[in-house]
Structure formats: structure tokens, C-alpha cells
Design a protein around this motif. Structure first.
Motif, short mmCIF file in Angstrom:
data_model
loop_
_atom_site.label_atom_id
_atom_site.label_comp_id
_atom_site.label_asym_id
_atom_site.label_seq_id
_atom_site.Cartn_x
_atom_site.Cartn_y
_atom_site.Cartn_z
N MET A 1 0.83 -1.21 0.00
CA MET A 1 0.00 0.00 0.00
C MET A 1 0.86 1.27 0.00
SD MET A 1 -3.13 0.96 -0.18
CE MET A 1 -4.11 -0.40 0.34
N GLY A 2 1.92 1.28 0.78
CA GLY A 2 2.80 2.44 0.85
C GLY A 2 3.51 2.73 -0.46
N LYS A 3 3.81 1.68 -1.22
CA LYS A 3 4.49 1.87 -2.50
C LYS A 3 3.57 2.49 -3.53
CE LYS A 3 7.79 -1.72 -1.75
NZ LYS A 3 7.81 -3.09 -1.45
N VAL A 4 2.29 2.20 -3.44
CA VAL A 4 1.34 2.75 -4.40
C VAL A 4 0.94 4.17 -4.02
CG1 VAL A 4 -0.98 2.46 -5.36
CG2 VAL A 4 0.48 0.48 -5.04
N ILE A 5 0.88 4.45 -2.73
CA ILE A 5 0.51 5.80 -2.28
C ILE A 5 1.72 6.73 -2.34
CG2 ILE A 5 -0.32 7.17 -0.34
CD1 ILE A 5 -2.02 4.72 0.42
N GLY A 6 2.85 6.28 -1.87
CA GLY A 6 4.06 7.09 -1.89
C GLY A 6 4.10 8.09 -0.75
N LYS A 7 5.24 8.75 -0.62
CA LYS A 7 5.39 9.76 0.42
C LYS A 7 4.47 10.93 0.13
CE LYS A 7 10.04 8.73 1.87
NZ LYS A 7 11.39 9.21 2.07
#
Length: 75
Positions: free
Chosen positions: A41-47
Motif C-alpha cells: 500500500m505504501g508503495k502505491v501511495i508514496g510519500k
């Protein structure tokens, strides 16, 4: 558009088999629902949501001549 979002997401995540994109129509818009593995999920949303915003921008640019609006939701 579904294939475009799926292609982008599969190249970002560690588990490409878990990527699912469903398309539904509401009023005057198509809604693309992107589902990925919880760990990705974090990779798709990003910082600060930068990658998610970039995905939405690419979809918007690809559909400028379409009479219907496309909305990308990450679930």
C-alpha cells in the motif's frame, strides 16, 4: 484505462499478482478501484501521496478527450 492503472501498479509493487483493478460507472464518471496487498500500500501511495497523485494525473491526461471523467480510488 483499467489496463493502464493495472500496468502501472504491477510495476510498483512487490506482489504484482495481488493487484486488482475494478471499474464501475456512476453518473457521468468511471471509478477505477485499485486494490493491492497490504504490504504494498505504501508503495502505491508514496510519500505524502505523490505516487497516487501521479497515477491520477496520468489517467487524467490519457482521458482528456473522453466525455466521461475517470476517478482512481486506492482501496
Amino acid at each position: 484505462m483499467r489496463e493502464l492503472v493495472e500496468y502501472i501498479a504491477k510495476n510498483l509493487v512487490d506482489e504484482p499478482d495481488a493487484v486488482r483493478v475494478t471499474e464501475r460507472e456512476e453518473d457521468n464518471a468511471f471509478i477505477l478501484e485499485l486494490t493491492v496487498a497490504p504490504d504494498d500500500m505504501g508503495k502505491v501511495i508514496g510519500k505524502q501521496g505523490r505516487i497516487a497523485k501521479a497515477i491520477r494525473t496520468v489517467v487524467k491526461a490519457a482521458t482528456t478527450k473522453s466525455p466521461k471523467k475517470y476517478i482512481v480510488e486506492i482501496i
